[in-house]
Design an enzyme around this catalytic site. Structure first.
Site, PDB file in Angstrom:
ATOM      1  N   HIS A  97       0.864  -1.186   0.000  1.00  0.00           N
ATOM      2  CA  HIS A  97       0.000   0.000   0.000  1.00  0.00           C
ATOM      3  C   HIS A  97       0.900   1.235   0.000  1.00  0.00           C
ATOM      4  O   HIS A  97       1.844   1.309   0.779  1.00  0.00           O
ATOM      5  CB  HIS A  97      -0.915   0.003   1.220  1.00  0.00           C
ATOM      6  N   GLY A 139      -7.075   3.500   1.616  1.00  0.00           N
ATOM      7  CA  GLY A 139      -7.938   3.626   0.457  1.00  0.00           C
ATOM      8  C   GLY A 139      -7.278   4.243  -0.755  1.00  0.00           C
ATOM      9  O   GLY A 139      -6.067   4.141  -0.926  1.00  0.00           O
ATOM     10  N   LEU A 148     -10.063  -3.591   4.029  1.00  0.00           N
ATOM     11  CA  LEU A 148      -9.154  -2.873   3.140  1.00  0.00           C
ATOM     12  C   LEU A 148      -8.007  -2.221   3.911  1.00  0.00           C
ATOM     13  O   LEU A 148      -8.229  -1.403   4.785  1.00  0.00           O
ATOM     14  CB  LEU A 148      -9.958  -1.779   2.412  1.00  0.00           C
ATOM     15  N   ASP A 149      -6.799  -2.567   3.560  1.00  0.00           N
ATOM     16  CA  ASP A 149      -5.604  -1.943   4.136  1.00  0.00           C
ATOM     17  C   ASP A 149      -5.524  -2.085   5.659  1.00  0.00           C
ATOM     18  O   ASP A 149      -4.857  -1.308   6.332  1.00  0.00           O
ATOM     19  CB  ASP A 149      -5.525  -0.449   3.755  1.00  0.00           C
ATOM     20  N   GLU A 150      -6.226  -3.087   6.191  1.00  0.00           N
ATOM     21  CA  GLU A 150      -6.228  -3.262   7.648  1.00  0.00           C
ATOM     22  C   GLU A 150      -5.494  -4.529   8.078  1.00  0.00           C
ATOM     23  O   GLU A 150      -5.466  -4.862   9.249  1.00  0.00           O
ATOM     24  CB  GLU A 150      -7.678  -3.325   8.171  1.00  0.00           C
TER      25      GLU A 150
END
Lengths: 277, 277, 277, 277
Positions: free
Chosen positions: B186, B195, B221-223
């Site tokens: 990311h 995001g 998402l992205d966690e």
């Protein structure tokens, strides 16, 4: 139940972990933290553990000795705040940082005294109610100067001596008396810019990064085992005095980091290197 | 003699190291590298070792099972190059970096194929003689698109899926089929700028540092659990496209670092975190 | 309307900015970006601007010459992609990184060719349809070897020569022909670990940080003006080959950064230093 | 001859540099340092210069006003040490660091007083002979508490207020009275971990880097214009208290850096961002 620190280094052989764990297990002790490292090239084994329990230090060391190689160095002691002596010259940032941490109980140590070859830092030291010994190096030869310092050190018998910008070179004789017990902060990214005025050297060379190095002091100037290093980026707008100013924050942070590692017995000195857990 | 990787995680209890070392010792095996960590707060134990010797995997795992807590996860396998599938969209820097390392034998892995929702990167992939699967997401619903991708994945059965700037969100269903096996890069310092368009977000917020984060992919998402992060300093002269350009070197380096850790089985996933030896 | 780059360095005197701005203003040109620096110690003035407009280069340079000190160096040219030649030996990471960026249009340059003293990198170079010149240094003296390389360079007449891990020392004669036009990546944090095998040197010294330095090449090995430097933290677990592997990402990023700066004419060489806008 | 700082921001238009340089040149002044930046997207112009000479501030500002866009903000003043007030709560590291720098003349400022909602830091402050105002927030509403603080601030009329780990949120009303004059240190890499206990949040999220952010205070908690940020790498061995301890060195360094920039008038606040020369 007390906390103990166990440090072992020896030549490597099969089953060392098993042997150590066996001793600890049979004595009903609890390992809270545990690190090993084997230098495969040199067949050297390093082990450090934080152990909880009731320990008879002599007995446990003997038990360990029996199952370890004959060249094993075994350190076993209660985890406790160490006594330290600070030595400094004129610059206050490293000294002040440590005095401040000592005052705020952020240091796992007791600062016993400050020794300096100048009286510049006396006022600052006194603010924190720490004894200050001004040992002038004027009109006196090196041996006599160091003898006076040693007298003070012998009185306090510190675990660790921290050169917090002490700008005189210590004699080989002095260093050998406090082997592996003197930590210095050098204001460059060693081995670059050994010796005097590293920021001037760095400015002249036109580097784009400056740094600081904390290391144990040995006979060879700035050649001792490195504990910690860090850098910051600079550019052409930095004159050497700007570098010096910016560098102070790095020096403080690097020395502080190295000191914390030493105070927790996390460092092995190994030839001219360190193994740090 | 072969190299094996042993990974154990379990609830913590007294004597675990002893028990593990005992099994290894009795089987006449050699531990070359060994790391442990105990999460004291959650009473969780983690252990990884690189072991040399001749091992009957099933037997040794059984022996270990007998001396470990009942909730222990034991992984034991020959140290070997993993098979990986790369997924990407349009940007070439992460994909190219991995293809290059694969080509130069700098990766302890075999890149089996590249899957993309565009055909932009086909030419680059083909240069390295790697199969390229263009699975368009146009005029097709998400489930069908992912089914096509899954068909390819099932054919190759990779150990690891690397999202090298794959810019579509994967469904919960897809992710759960490849649990703990998908690594994503990311382009921000998570959890900042989750995001879309993190560089635009960073530019708008006026940050002085930008970064990249490699993490395992989970439903959120992205966690997912973070493996590696790094940053670079920027200033007001950076528009968001300058950030994007400067950020590419960080993205590549962070993903490359995370991938190396995964390829050597050095990562434990633990709740939403990682323990890395 | 075209973009132009104007670079001026001269001795410093009052009113230089005014004089330059006056010329630009009277010619109805637009300054889009503008940086100055005065080295107060050496009374040296540096100026760079990106200018938009229709410019008669010869006329504008003459106008500037009239209002600047007689020692002024004035560079004025259309902002354009430069031509570059890459030189490499066996390692592919820096070369591959630049070839990849060239292929993906991430480089404001055209890679004209690769020259190597080995044929290891031919296959990689050919993948990107770039001419590869293998100039063996076997059974041939240095002067002849360099003459062959110079023949190729003269054919292509590049703006910049990038030593992307070219592991042979270039002669003083060679270097002087391409003064200020050869960029090298050295795999250490200069001036630490000059010369051969810096990672082995770093390992032996026991440093806790390793780095890379991009610099212009001068007569003195690894002593040229530094453009860019960066570092990563390491610990005792890194053997020199681990350092080498970890260092590759830094080397690539530092060289890439330095190259971008050179390609945008953002660097002034100044004695043995650089001023970078 | 005195040193003056000139700061201008305005909408961008052709010839601004020329116009400014013209005024300075005609007044026979010397520019020692000079930076500009144009935000092309928003057509905003920023200029800062250090000027040497004898200046009639009112006259020179008028001359500049005449040649600049009508929306220009012009700051012109003698370069002088600013007066600052420190606010803190219980933690001593940032406060102590600034007091130490103030004492050692490393700060281009005069610390006028310390205000705190607790009396923990009184002893430390008193060591440095700085007035300490303990304004308890117990049994008193926010408005009254802030009124008491404002009374002290009005007495000293500081140029800058530094929140050196002041752990209470200031009201919108308070903040608006000291617009662009309050600097805060937040112990995370913003915008990650806004609000309370960022180290606990970071620990829970399992990040591999922690950081600190110095920013101007606005109505929105931790949302003000960022001045300076930095990070350090951590790993799974760090509990949140370890992060907190390691983070202190970063917090100190970041706040110190931001403070130096503010004290030299090097910061433009621009929407929610900063331009820093």
């Amino acid at each position: 139940m007390s906390e103990y620190i166990l440090k072992i280094d020896s030549s490597d052989e099969k089953g060392l972990i098993y042997n150590i764990a066996d001793v600890i297990y049979r004595n009903d002790l609890n390992i809270e933290k545990n690190h090993e490292f084997v230098d495969l090239e040199n067949r050297k084994f390093f082990f450090r553990a934080k152990i909880l329990g009731d320990i008879d230090i002599t007995l446990l060391k003997d038990e360990l000795k029996n199952v370890l190689p004959s060249d094993a160095n075994i350190y076993l002691g209660v985890r406790r705040a160490k006594n330290i002596i600070l030595m400094a010259t004129k610059e206050s940032h490293c000294l002040g940082d440590i005095l401040l941490k000592n005052y705020s109980n952020e240091l796992f140590a007791t600062v016993q005294a400050v020794i300096s070859n100048h009286d510049y830092l006396k006022d600052l030291t006194k603010k924190f109610d720490i004894p200050y010994f001004f040992v002038s190096a004027e009109n006196i030869d090196r041996a006599d100067h160091e003898r006076k310092i040693r007298d003070i050190l012998e009185e306090f018998n510190p675990d660790l001596i921290v050169l917090a910008k002490y700008m005189r070179i210590l004699s080989s004789d002095f260093v050998s008396r406090y082997r592996n017990s003197i930590i210095n902060i050098h204001h460059s990214f060693l081995p670059a810019f050994i010796g005097a005025n590293p920021y001037k050297q760095a400015h002249q060379r036109g580097v784009k990064i400056i740094g600081a190095t904390a290391h144990f002091v040995t006979d060879n100037l700035d050649e001792g085992p490195i504990i910690s290093q860090d850098v910051i980026h600079i550019d052409h707008e930095y004159g050497w005095r700007d570098m010096q100013k910016a560098g102070r924050n790095v020096e403080k942070a690097v020395l502080s980091n190295a000191l914390d590692l030493a105070l927790e017995d996390r460092i092995f000195i190994y030839g001219n290197k360190t193994v740090i857990f």
